[in-house]
Design a protein around this motif. Structure first.
Motif, PDB file in Angstrom:
ATOM      1  N   ASP A  32      31.952  59.665  36.878  1.00 48.68           N
ATOM      2  CA  ASP A  32      30.676  60.125  36.339  1.00 48.68           C
ATOM      3  C   ASP A  32      30.212  59.312  35.136  1.00 48.68           C
ATOM      4  OD1 ASP A  32      30.722  62.115  38.291  1.00 48.68           O
ATOM      5  OD2 ASP A  32      31.667  63.552  36.966  1.00 48.68           O
ATOM      6  N   VAL A  33      30.231  57.987  35.271  1.00 45.66           N
ATOM      7  CA  VAL A  33      29.783  57.112  34.189  1.00 45.66           C
ATOM      8  C   VAL A  33      28.254  57.133  34.147  1.00 45.66           C
ATOM      9  CG1 VAL A  33      29.806  54.772  33.261  1.00 45.66           C
ATOM     10  CG2 VAL A  33      31.807  55.651  34.492  1.00 45.66           C
ATOM     11  N   GLU A  34      27.716  57.380  32.963  1.00 46.52           N
ATOM     12  CA  GLU A  34      26.268  57.464  32.776  1.00 46.52           C
ATOM     13  C   GLU A  34      25.867  56.579  31.602  1.00 46.52           C
ATOM     14  OE1 GLU A  34      23.036  60.776  31.237  1.00 46.52           O
ATOM     15  OE2 GLU A  34      24.958  61.461  32.032  1.00 46.52           O
ATOM     16  N   ILE A  35      24.855  55.759  31.811  1.00 54.24           N
ATOM     17  CA  ILE A  35      24.308  54.929  30.736  1.00 54.24           C
ATOM     18  C   ILE A  35      23.433  55.821  29.855  1.00 54.24           C
ATOM     19  CG2 ILE A  35      22.853  52.955  30.144  1.00 54.24           C
ATOM     20  CD1 ILE A  35      25.387  52.112  31.645  1.00 54.24           C
ATOM     21  N   LEU A  36      23.736  55.873  28.571  1.00 58.65           N
ATOM     22  CA  LEU A  36      22.916  56.622  27.624  1.00 58.65           C
ATOM     23  C   LEU A  36      21.891  55.728  26.941  1.00 58.65           C
ATOM     24  CD1 LEU A  36      25.674  58.821  25.944  1.00 58.65           C
ATOM     25  CD2 LEU A  36      24.146  59.436  27.840  1.00 58.65           C
ATOM     26  N   GLN A  37      22.293  54.493  26.655  1.00 61.52           N
ATOM     27  CA  GLN A  37      21.411  53.552  25.970  1.00 61.52           C
ATOM     28  C   GLN A  37      21.954  52.140  26.155  1.00 61.52           C
ATOM     29  OE1 GLN A  37      21.256  54.076  21.735  1.00 61.52           O
ATOM     30  NE2 GLN A  37      19.483  52.752  21.481  1.00 61.52           N
ATOM     31  N   ALA A  38      21.076  51.191  26.315  1.00 56.93           N
ATOM     32  CA  ALA A  38      21.476  49.789  26.408  1.00 56.93           C
ATOM     33  C   ALA A  38      20.533  48.961  25.557  1.00 56.93           C
ATOM     34  CB  ALA A  38      21.437  49.313  27.851  1.00 56.93           C
ATOM     35  N   GLU A  39      21.103  48.127  24.708  1.00 56.92           N
ATOM     36  CA  GLU A  39      20.334  47.238  23.836  1.00 56.92           C
ATOM     37  C   GLU A  39      20.874  45.834  23.967  1.00 56.92           C
ATOM     38  OE1 GLU A  39      17.659  47.678  21.970  1.00 56.92           O
ATOM     39  OE2 GLU A  39      17.520  49.765  22.600  1.00 56.92           O
ATOM     40  N   PRO A  40      20.102  44.897  24.429  1.00 55.23           N
ATOM     41  CA  PRO A  40      18.802  45.057  25.050  1.00 55.23           C
ATOM     42  C   PRO A  40      18.957  45.565  26.479  1.00 55.23           C
ATOM     43  CG  PRO A  40      19.427  42.745  25.099  1.00 55.23           C
ATOM     44  CD  PRO A  40      20.511  43.480  24.346  1.00 55.23           C
ATOM     45  N   ALA A  41      17.963  46.229  26.958  1.00 57.35           N
ATOM     46  CA  ALA A  41      17.998  46.783  28.310  1.00 57.35           C
ATOM     47  C   ALA A  41      17.934  45.664  29.354  1.00 57.35           C
ATOM     48  CB  ALA A  41      16.830  47.748  28.503  1.00 57.35           C
ATOM     49  N   GLY A  42      18.608  45.904  30.480  1.00 52.78           N
ATOM     50  CA  GLY A  42      18.497  45.005  31.611  1.00 52.78           C
ATOM     51  C   GLY A  42      19.525  43.903  31.721  1.00 52.78           C
ATOM     52  N   TYR A  43      20.463  43.813  30.799  1.00 53.50           N
ATOM     53  CA  TYR A  43      21.464  42.752  30.841  1.00 53.50           C
ATOM     54  C   TYR A  43      22.864  43.234  31.220  1.00 53.50           C
ATOM     55  CZ  TYR A  43      18.308  39.377  28.697  1.00 53.50           C
ATOM     56  OH  TYR A  43      17.267  38.523  28.450  1.00 53.50           O
ATOM     57  N   PHE A  44      23.288  44.346  30.669  1.00 58.17           N
ATOM     58  CA  PHE A  44      24.702  44.709  30.736  1.00 58.17           C
ATOM     59  C   PHE A  44      25.009  45.980  31.533  1.00 58.17           C
ATOM     60  CE2 PHE A  44      23.856  42.545  26.666  1.00 58.17           C
ATOM     61  CZ  PHE A  44      24.610  41.401  26.873  1.00 58.17           C
ATOM     62  N   GLU A  45      24.009  46.739  31.889  1.00 59.16           N
ATOM     63  CA  GLU A  45      24.235  48.044  32.504  1.00 59.16           C
ATOM     64  C   GLU A  45      25.011  47.955  33.817  1.00 59.16           C
ATOM     65  OE1 GLU A  45      21.419  46.859  31.166  1.00 59.16           O
ATOM     66  OE2 GLU A  45      19.988  48.466  30.761  1.00 59.16           O
ATOM     67  N   ASP A  46      24.613  47.031  34.705  1.00 60.19           N
ATOM     68  CA  ASP A  46      25.260  46.945  36.014  1.00 60.19           C
ATOM     69  C   ASP A  46      26.747  46.630  35.907  1.00 60.19           C
ATOM     70  OD1 ASP A  46      22.906  47.540  37.339  1.00 60.19           O
ATOM     71  OD2 ASP A  46      22.420  45.457  37.781  1.00 60.19           O
ATOM     72  N   VAL A  47      27.094  45.678  35.049  1.00 60.87           N
ATOM     73  CA  VAL A  47      28.496  45.299  34.921  1.00 60.87           C
ATOM     74  C   VAL A  47      29.324  46.446  34.322  1.00 60.87           C
ATOM     75  CG1 VAL A  47      28.363  44.144  32.682  1.00 60.87           C
ATOM     76  CG2 VAL A  47      30.030  43.388  34.349  1.00 60.87           C
ATOM     77  N   VAL A  48      28.736  47.213  33.421  1.00 63.71           N
ATOM     78  CA  VAL A  48      29.435  48.372  32.858  1.00 63.71           C
ATOM     79  C   VAL A  48      29.669  49.427  33.944  1.00 63.71           C
ATOM     80  CG1 VAL A  48      29.178  50.324  31.267  1.00 63.71           C
ATOM     81  CG2 VAL A  48      28.718  48.008  30.474  1.00 63.71           C
ATOM     82  N   LEU A  49      28.651  49.696  34.740  1.00 63.59           N
ATOM     83  CA  LEU A  49      28.789  50.699  35.804  1.00 63.59           C
ATOM     84  C   LEU A  49      29.800  50.282  36.874  1.00 63.59           C
ATOM     85  CD1 LEU A  49      25.074  51.825  36.241  1.00 63.59           C
ATOM     86  CD2 LEU A  49      26.958  53.134  35.226  1.00 63.59           C
ATOM     87  N   ARG A  50      29.982  48.984  37.072  1.00 63.59           N
ATOM     88  CA  ARG A  50      30.974  48.501  38.046  1.00 63.59           C
ATOM     89  C   ARG A  50      32.385  48.491  37.472  1.00 63.59           C
ATOM     90  NH1 ARG A  50      27.236  44.378  38.840  1.00 63.59           N
ATOM     91  NH2 ARG A  50      28.679  42.863  37.945  1.00 63.59           N
ATOM     92  N   THR A  51      32.526  48.246  36.173  1.00 66.04           N
ATOM     93  CA  THR A  51      33.846  48.052  35.565  1.00 66.04           C
ATOM     94  C   THR A  51      34.483  49.339  35.050  1.00 66.04           C
ATOM     95  OG1 THR A  51      33.165  45.845  34.888  1.00 66.04           O
ATOM     96  CG2 THR A  51      35.105  46.754  33.810  1.00 66.04           C
ATOM     97  N   VAL A  52      33.717  50.165  34.358  1.00 70.21           N
ATOM     98  CA  VAL A  52      34.273  51.330  33.658  1.00 70.21           C
ATOM     99  C   VAL A  52      34.992  52.317  34.587  1.00 70.21           C
ATOM    100  CG1 VAL A  52      33.687  53.327  32.221  1.00 70.21           C
ATOM    101  CG2 VAL A  52      32.760  51.078  31.673  1.00 70.21           C
ATOM    102  N   PRO A  53      34.530  52.552  35.816  1.00 70.69           N
ATOM    103  CA  PRO A  53      35.279  53.491  36.671  1.00 70.69           C
ATOM    104  C   PRO A  53      36.724  53.062  36.946  1.00 70.69           C
ATOM    105  CG  PRO A  53      33.066  53.235  37.511  1.00 70.69           C
ATOM    106  CD  PRO A  53      33.244  52.194  36.422  1.00 70.69           C
ATOM    107  N   GLY A  54      37.055  51.814  36.733  1.00 67.74           N
ATOM    108  CA  GLY A  54      38.428  51.348  36.910  1.00 67.74           C
ATOM    109  C   GLY A  54      39.298  51.488  35.671  1.00 67.74           C
ATOM    110  N   TRP A  55      38.709  51.890  34.567  1.00 70.03           N
ATOM    111  CA  TRP A  55      39.467  52.061  33.329  1.00 70.03           C
ATOM    112  C   TRP A  55      40.380  53.273  33.420  1.00 70.03           C
ATOM    113  CZ3 TRP A  55      35.457  51.380  28.795  1.00 70.03           C
ATOM    114  CH2 TRP A  55      35.028  50.056  28.763  1.00 70.03           C
TER     115      TRP A  55
END
Length: 81
Positions: A32-55
């Motif tokens: 249940d990984v949810e992006i709350l805020q990204a600065e700057p938007a549009g660069y890092f969100e996808d990689v976080v959503l792909r990586t964090v569930p494996g932590w």
């Protein structure tokens, strides 16, 4: 495992942060990984959503027992260190 630095962000020398909320289960797994805020938007969100569930995390404990709990944290991307 650290999220890989996105190619587009590297090329443009962009650093940033992604604030996320995630559910850490009693066994330390993540869902249940949810992006709350990204600065700057549009660069890092996808990689976080792909990586964090494996932590894996050390789960929270109440009265000596592992418990499932929500965690809010920030993932930082910094080309300079």
């Amino acid at each position: 495992t650290e999220p890989p630095y996105p190619y587009r962000a590297q090329q443009r020398r962009v650093s940033g942060t992604v604030r996320i909320k995630l559910l850490v289960h009693a066994d330390g797994s993540v869902s249940d990984v949810e992006i709350l805020q990204a600065e700057p938007a549009g660069y890092f969100e996808d990689v976080v959503l792909r990586t964090v569930p494996g932590w894996r995390f050390e789960p929270g404990r109440i009265a000596g027992k592992n418990v499932t709990s929500w965690v809010v944290t920030t993932v930082r991307f910094d080309l300079d260190g």
